[in-house]
Design an enzyme around this catalytic site. Structure first.
Site, mmCIF file in Angstrom:
data_model
loop_
_atom_site.group_PDB
_atom_site.id
_atom_site.type_symbol
_atom_site.label_atom_id
_atom_site.label_comp_id
_atom_site.label_asym_id
_atom_site.label_seq_id
_atom_site.Cartn_x
_atom_site.Cartn_y
_atom_site.Cartn_z
ATOM 1 N N ASP A 9 0.852 -1.196 0.000
ATOM 2 C CA ASP A 9 0.000 0.000 0.000
ATOM 3 C C ASP A 9 0.892 1.252 0.000
ATOM 4 O OD1 ASP A 9 -2.416 1.411 0.170
ATOM 5 O OD2 ASP A 9 -2.401 1.423 2.367
ATOM 6 N N LYS A 12 -13.375 12.631 7.436
ATOM 7 C CA LYS A 12 -13.434 12.713 5.971
ATOM 8 C C LYS A 12 -14.394 13.796 5.484
ATOM 9 C CE LYS A 12 -12.780 7.719 5.625
ATOM 10 N NZ LYS A 12 -11.331 7.683 5.511
ATOM 11 N N HIS A 36 -9.659 4.611 -2.171
ATOM 12 C CA HIS A 36 -8.925 4.748 -0.909
ATOM 13 C C HIS A 36 -9.806 5.502 0.084
ATOM 14 C CE1 HIS A 36 -4.580 3.696 -1.839
ATOM 15 N NE2 HIS A 36 -5.247 3.369 -2.933
ATOM 16 N N SER A 70 -13.016 3.966 4.946
ATOM 17 C CA SER A 70 -13.574 3.636 6.265
ATOM 18 C C SER A 70 -14.860 4.418 6.517
ATOM 19 C CB SER A 70 -12.553 3.961 7.369
ATOM 20 O OG SER A 70 -11.572 2.942 7.432
ATOM 21 N N ASN A 84 -10.175 0.261 -0.030
ATOM 22 C CA ASN A 84 -9.155 0.269 1.034
ATOM 23 C C ASN A 84 -9.749 0.706 2.374
ATOM 24 O OD1 ASN A 84 -7.450 -0.227 -1.094
ATOM 25 N ND2 ASN A 84 -5.975 1.364 -0.543
ATOM 26 N N ASP A 123 -8.712 0.957 6.498
ATOM 27 C CA ASP A 123 -7.713 0.826 7.559
ATOM 28 C C ASP A 123 -8.221 1.435 8.870
ATOM 29 O OD1 ASP A 123 -5.355 0.357 8.917
ATOM 30 O OD2 ASP A 123 -4.363 2.157 8.173
ATOM 31 N N ARG A 134 -8.630 0.187 12.997
ATOM 32 C CA ARG A 134 -7.955 0.812 14.146
ATOM 33 C C ARG A 134 -8.977 1.186 15.215
ATOM 34 N NH1 ARG A 134 -3.120 4.611 11.976
ATOM 35 N NH2 ARG A 134 -2.465 3.350 10.210
ATOM 36 N N ARG A 166 -3.407 -11.563 26.625
ATOM 37 C CA ARG A 166 -4.184 -12.458 25.763
ATOM 38 C C ARG A 166 -5.679 -12.197 25.864
ATOM 39 N NH1 ARG A 166 -0.741 -17.455 27.925
ATOM 40 N NH2 ARG A 166 -1.439 -16.370 29.792
HETATM 41 P P1 13P Z 1 -9.090 4.840 5.661
HETATM 42 O O1 13P Z 1 -8.247 5.795 6.440
HETATM 43 O O2 13P Z 1 -10.402 5.438 5.277
HETATM 44 O O3 13P Z 1 -9.272 3.545 6.335
HETATM 45 O O4 13P Z 1 -8.329 4.539 4.291
HETATM 46 C C1 13P Z 1 -7.256 3.629 4.243
HETATM 47 C C2 13P Z 1 -6.567 3.632 2.934
HETATM 48 O O5 13P Z 1 -7.023 4.167 1.957
HETATM 49 C C3 13P Z 1 -5.269 2.915 2.876
HETATM 50 O O6 13P Z 1 -4.653 3.049 1.629
#
Ligand code: 13P
Length: 323
Positions: free
Chosen positions: A81, A183, A210, A213, A254, A256, A260, A281
Site C-alpha cells: 500500500d 473525511k 482509498h 472507512s 481500502n 484501515d 484501528r 491475551r
Molecule cells: P481509511 O483511512 O479510510 O481507512 O483509508 C485507508 C486507505 O485508503 C489505505 O490506503
C-alpha cells in the site's frame, strides 16, 4: 492461497469489490482470516511502509504465511500500500507480493507518469500488477499529509491518458474521500458523478477507492464512553455506497481506520471493565473476535461475501498462476 491481484480483479470487476485491509500484527491477521472465512469472501492484504518498519518485513511475511497454512480455504492477494519507488522494487524482488502500489500522486503529472512507468516495467517482468494514483486525497497517509485545500479530484481525461501512458493495472482515484477518521462534514460524500465519468473513459478498468472507512458514529461513541477523545463529528464513507460504486468500476476498497477503531474500542472497553487485568491475551482474544465480526460485516457491504467458491472455480478454469 495467495493469488495474483489480477485474477481477483477479473472475477470481481463490475460484480463486487475486494476489501483491502492494512495488517500490522498477529491478532489483526487472525481476525482478518477468521472474518473472511466466516463470510466466505476473497480479500486483499495490504502492507504499508509503516507496517514493514513496525513489524519487520520477514515477520509480516511469516505471520501471513502461517495464516495461509492455518486457513487453507482462504483466497487472497498480498499488496504493497502506498509504496515509493524503492519499496516497490524491494517488494517486486521479494517474491512474496501479488501487486504493488506506486504512489507518486504528489508529483507533477509528467513525473507521476515517468515513475509509474518504471515501476510497471519492473513489476510486469515479474508477473506482478501495479496500482497507481492520480489526483490527491486529503488526510494523512504514511508520511504524506494533504490538507483539504490541496486535495484534488481525479480528472477523467487525465486518468485515461495516465493509464495509456503508464500501462498500470488499476488506478486509485480521488473521488471525495480522504484518509483517516475525519473525511466529511455535513452532507459531503463520494462524488459518484466523477467515478462515472472516469469509468466512461476507462471501461473495464479496475478503479480503487482509498479512504473508505465508515467511522461509524456508534463506534466513536463507545470509544469516547470508554475514555477516548475522538471528535464526535468524525465521519466516513457510508458503507452502503460500496454497492453503488461497484457497477462504476470500483473493484478494490481500502479500509484501515475502521480496523484501528475496533482495536481502540476493544482495548478501551476491556481496560475500563477489567482494570485489574495484566494478561495481554484477554484483550488480544477479544480483538481477534471483534475484528473478525467487523470483517464479515464489511464483506457483506462489499458484496464479496459468499464469493469464495466462484473465485476458486474461476481460478481453476483460468489456470491462473498463484502468486
Ligand atoms: P481509511 O483511512 O479510510 O481507512 O483509508 C485507508 C486507505 O485508503 C489505505 O490506503
Amino acid at each position: 492461497m495467495i493469488v495474483t491481484t489480477r485474477a481477483l480483479f477479473d472475477v470481481a470487476y463490475g460484480r463486487f469489490a475486494l476489501g483491502a485491509y492494512n495488517i500490522n500484527n498477529m491478532e489483526q491477521t487472525l481476525g482478518l482470516f477468521e472474518g473472511h472465512m466466516r463470510a466466505r469472501a476473497p480479500f486483499i492484504i495490504q502492507i504499508s511502509r509503516g507496517a514493514r518498519k513496525y513489524a519487520g518485513v520477514k515477520m509480516l511475511e511469516h505471520i501471513i504465511r502461517a495464516a495461509e497454512e492455518k486457513y487453507p480455504e482462504a483466497v487472497f492477494a498480498v499488496h504493497l500500500d502506498h509504496g515509493d519507488e524503492q519499496t516497490c522494487y524491494d517488494c517486486i524482488e521479494s517474491g512474496f507480493y501479488s501487486s504493488v502500489m506506486i504512489d507518486a500522486s504528489h508529483e507533477p503529472f509528467e513525473e507521476n507518469v515517468a515513475i509509474t512507468r518504471r515501476v510497471v516495467e519492473r513489476a510486469h517482468a515479474k508477473g506482478l500488477s501495479v496500482e497507481a494514483e492520480l489526483g490527491m486525497l486529503g488526510g494523512v497517509e504514511e508520511d504524506i499529509e494533504v490538507d483539504e485545500k490541496h486535495a484534488r479530484l481525479t480528472d477523467p481525461d487525465e486518468a485515461r491518458t495516465f493509464v495509456e501512458r503508464t500501462g498500470c493495472d488499476s488506478l486509485a482515484v480521488a473521488i471525495g474521500a480522504s484518509h483517516g477518521a475525519y473525511k466529511f462534514s455535513g452532507s459531503q460524500g463520494i462524488h459518484f458523478d466523477r467515478v462515472a465519468e472516469i469509468r466512461k473513459r476507462l471501461p473495464g478498468f479496475p478503479l480503487v477507492m482509498h479512504g473508505s472507512s465508515s467511522v461509524p458514529a456508534e463506534e466513536v461513541a463507545r470509544i469516547n464512553a470508554a475514555g477516548g477523545a475522538l471528535d464526535p463529528s468524525a465521519k466516513g464513507v457510508d458503507a452502503n455506497d460500496f454497492a453503488k460504486a461497484v457497477p462504476l468500476g470500483v473493484t478494490k476498497v481500502n479500509i484501515d481506520t475502521d480496523g484501528r477503531l475496533v482495536w481502540m474500542r476493544v482495548h478501551r472497553e476491556h481496560f475500563r471493565d477489567h482494570p485489574e487485568n495484566f494478561d495481554f491475551r484477554k484483550p488480544g482474544r477479544a480483538l481477534i473476535d471483534a475484528y473478525a465480526a467487523f470483517i464479515a460485516h464489511k464483506s457483506g457491504k462489499l458484496r464479496s461475501a459468499g464469493r469464495l467458491d466462484e473465485v476458486r472455480q474461476a481460478l481453476e478454469r483460468s489456470d491462473a498462476v498463484p502468486a
